[in-house]
Design an enzyme around this catalytic site. Structure first.
Site, PDB file in Angstrom:
ATOM      1  N   GLU A 152     -19.880  68.331  20.775  1.00  0.00           N
ATOM      2  CA  GLU A 152     -19.237  67.034  21.101  1.00  0.00           C
ATOM      3  C   GLU A 152     -19.595  66.563  22.515  1.00  0.00           C
ATOM      4  O   GLU A 152     -18.743  66.077  23.261  1.00  0.00           O
ATOM      5  CB  GLU A 152     -17.714  67.141  20.958  1.00  0.00           C
ATOM      6  CG  GLU A 152     -17.272  67.407  19.546  1.00  0.00           C
ATOM      7  CD  GLU A 152     -15.751  67.467  19.350  1.00  0.00           C
ATOM      8  OE1 GLU A 152     -15.000  67.189  20.312  1.00  0.00           O
ATOM      9  OE2 GLU A 152     -15.321  67.797  18.227  1.00  0.00           O
ATOM     10  N   TYR A 202     -11.446  65.332  12.078  1.00  0.00           N
ATOM     11  CA  TYR A 202     -10.069  65.789  11.872  1.00  0.00           C
ATOM     12  C   TYR A 202      -9.284  64.580  11.388  1.00  0.00           C
ATOM     13  O   TYR A 202      -9.467  63.475  11.909  1.00  0.00           O
ATOM     14  CB  TYR A 202      -9.458  66.298  13.174  1.00  0.00           C
ATOM     15  CG  TYR A 202     -10.125  67.545  13.718  1.00  0.00           C
ATOM     16  CD1 TYR A 202      -9.730  68.804  13.295  1.00  0.00           C
ATOM     17  CD2 TYR A 202     -11.160  67.450  14.656  1.00  0.00           C
ATOM     18  CE1 TYR A 202     -10.339  69.952  13.788  1.00  0.00           C
ATOM     19  CE2 TYR A 202     -11.775  68.587  15.150  1.00  0.00           C
ATOM     20  CZ  TYR A 202     -11.357  69.838  14.712  1.00  0.00           C
ATOM     21  OH  TYR A 202     -11.964  70.969  15.202  1.00  0.00           O
ATOM     22  N   GLU A 258     -16.856  71.323  12.158  1.00  0.00           N
ATOM     23  CA  GLU A 258     -15.412  71.348  12.433  1.00  0.00           C
ATOM     24  C   GLU A 258     -14.769  70.328  11.500  1.00  0.00           C
ATOM     25  O   GLU A 258     -15.123  69.150  11.548  1.00  0.00           O
ATOM     26  CB  GLU A 258     -15.096  70.974  13.879  1.00  0.00           C
ATOM     27  CG  GLU A 258     -15.501  72.033  14.890  1.00  0.00           C
ATOM     28  CD  GLU A 258     -15.051  71.705  16.310  1.00  0.00           C
ATOM     29  OE1 GLU A 258     -14.003  71.040  16.486  1.00  0.00           O
ATOM     30  OE2 GLU A 258     -15.760  72.109  17.242  1.00  0.00           O
TER      31      GLU A 258
HETATM   32  O1  AHR Z   1     -11.143  72.766  17.355  1.00  0.00           O
HETATM   33  C1  AHR Z   1     -10.538  72.238  18.478  1.00  0.00           C
HETATM   34  C2  AHR Z   1     -11.426  71.314  19.266  1.00  0.00           C
HETATM   35  O2  AHR Z   1     -11.612  70.128  18.548  1.00  0.00           O
HETATM   36  C3  AHR Z   1     -12.831  71.789  19.548  1.00  0.00           C
HETATM   37  O3  AHR Z   1     -12.879  72.576  20.696  1.00  0.00           O
HETATM   38  C4  AHR Z   1     -13.575  70.514  19.736  1.00  0.00           C
HETATM   39  O4  AHR Z   1     -14.929  70.653  19.403  1.00  0.00           O
HETATM   40  C5  AHR Z   1     -12.843  69.528  18.870  1.00  0.00           C
HETATM   41  O5  AHR Z   1     -12.630  68.336  19.504  1.00  0.00           O
END
Ligand code: AHR
Length: 494
Positions: free
Chosen positions: A171, A237, A283
């Protein structure tokens, strides 16, 4: 009545088991107090928590990504090798913590061996240098009589670790990242890193840092880096306190995969690049409660488990694009496994992860699904997609289906997420040109969508298994409200 029709000839592609991979980071209690707890009666002689290893083995993770995440952009790996008591204790700036360095590269690789997974290392492209990244590859994979390979031997590892997957930063586009970079600067730096890392071990596979952003990051990075990488990473996410948004917003992953696929195709075509570049969704998770100013220990409810299963269905359906996905993270931090010094419990999200890893078959099928839909248009957008409205992705089928079969067409797995909060859905299942000859149903469910597992009530959401006495080309099955069901069916010629 809903309807699912399966034609075994309507294949989408091969499902790569690496979509069931994981991620651990030096963040909160993920490593220290999670997978590694020196002196714990639950730990082995290496400090690895035995109960956690057993739970991780149950997930059958093909790959484990480490050491971050944001942590990787300030991590100097040399701090974490050699005699433990002599390793420096450092300020850790990504999460404003202290890093003891007692868990480092040797421990990580050993941990991967212990739980049966392949290591994936994300290098420090923030505060790190290309010499450091080169040395890390040499330390892990070097077979010659050279300094870093000899240091590994001196540290007790005669054989090379053979780490295949290497991430070119995490990121790095984000202002929250140590040493964040513009797309142009990232390309310059990443190409230099790639050059020395590949010269050190040409067999490694490199993961470029993607964004799926609304700006030009992905185009610029892919144009500059495509010749050097085998993988392009994206992170998503999602989550919402509003039930229907929470269970439907993982469809954002479909938009991201379509978009990345188009960009990758265009760049490969324009540059005549022959090698494939796959998406590594390294992720992904539901994450919206335990964000800033918390310990990041998300407590998952049943609706989050439906969201996780929807993500997995998306990955299966987009198997031509995505060949790796890593649940972020595996222990304690936004995780399916939660520990205390005395034990652990499995969160609601553990169960679909385990079921899919066990029962997904290698050939993805294009399932025909006829059922009621739900439209989020007009509802308040609580999706946190920053303008990328979730309602546009719908209307959403209440039943989300991923169908896979084995190579011979003898076994069929139907993973069905009934996102209807209130209604069971009786469904006719029709398998074209085959007979179903019994099977097993696995169902993840609980008394209501808000129910959570906890130390006090670890089995509020569990998997229930029952044999299926079904036969013929058509049968009926009722998918209960707010459930994930994995039907493993035996097939015969009619
Ligand atoms: O998984 C938690 C965090 O979320 C990670 O360190 C980052 O890559 C993302 O923003």
């Amino acid at each position: 009545m809903a309807r699912i029709k399966i034609d075994l000839d309507r294949t989408i592609g091969t499902v790569d088991a690496r979509i069931f991979s994981g991620f651990i980071e030096h963040m909160g209690r993920c490593i220290y107090g999670g997978i590694f707890e020196e002196g714990s009666p639950l730990g082995d002689e290496r400090g690895f928590r035995r109960d956690v290893m057993q739970a991780i083995r149950g997930l059958r993770l093909p790959i484990l990504r480490w050491p971050g995440g944001n942590f990787s952009s300030g991590y100097h790996w040399v701090d974490g090798v050699g005699p433990r008591d002599r390793r420096p204790r450092r300020m850790e700036l990504a999460w404003r913590a202290e890093e003891s360095n007692r868990f480092g590269t040797d421990e990580f690789v050993e941990y991967c061996r212990a739980v049966g997974t392949e290591p994936y290392i994300c290098v420090n492209i923030g505060s790190g240098t290309m010499d450091e990244a080169q040395a890390w590859v040499e330390y892990c994979n070097g077979t010659g009589n050279t300094y870093w390979a000899n240091l590994r031997r001196q540290n007790g590892h005669a054989d090379a670790f053979g780490v295949k997957y290497w991430g070119l930063g995490n990121e790095i586009y984000g202002s929250w990242q140590i040493g964040s970079l513009s797309a142009e600067d990232y390309v310059k730096k990443a190409v230099q890193f790639a050059h020395v890392m590949k010269r050190t071990d040409p067999s490694i596979e490199l993961v470029g840092c993607g964004k799926f952003g609304l700006d030009d990051w992905d185009r610029i990075v892919l144009e500059g880096l495509a010749a050097h990488i085998q993988w392009y990473s994206i992170h998503i996410y999602t989550g919402s306190e509003q039930y229907y948004t929470n269970v439907f917003v993982p469809h954002q992953a479909e938009r991201a995969l379509r978009s990345c696929r188009a960009l990758i195709d265009r760049v490969r075509y324009a540059q005549g690049i022959r090698h494939p570049i796959h998406v590594a969704y390294d992720e992904w998770n539901v994450w919206y409660r335990a964000r800033a100013n918390t310990n990041w220990e998300e407590q998952y409810d049943l609706s989050d488990s439906l969201a996780a299963a929807t993500y997995l269905n998306v990955f299966v359906r987009h198997c031509q694009t995505i060949r790796m996905a890593n649940i972020s993270e595996v222990v304690n931090i936004i995780a399916p496994i939660m520990t205390s010094p005395q034990g652990l419990y499995l969160q609601t999200t553990y169960h679909p992860l385990q079921l899919y890893a066990q029962h997904t078959r290698p050939v993805a099928l294009d399932a025909y699904v006829e059922c009621e839909t739900y439209d989020l248009t007009g509802e308040e957008d609580t999706s946190r997609l920053r303008g990328r409205a979730v309602a546009d992705l719908g209307p959403f089928k209440l039943l989300d289906v991923a169908a896979t079969r084995d190579a011979d067409g003898r076994q069929l797995t139907l993973a069905v997420v009934n996102r209807d909060r209130d209604r069971d859905w009786p469904t006719t299942i029709h398998v074209v040109d085959r007979g179903v000859d019994g099977g097993v149903a696995y169902e993840v469910n609980g008394r209501d969508p808000k129910v959570r597992n906890s130390f006090e009530e670890p089995d509020a959401v569990v998997v229930r298994e029952r044999p299926l006495a079904v036969a013929g080309q058509r049968f009926e099955y009722t998918f209960p409200a707010h459930s994930t069901t994995v039907l493993c069916l035996e097939l015969s010629r009619p």
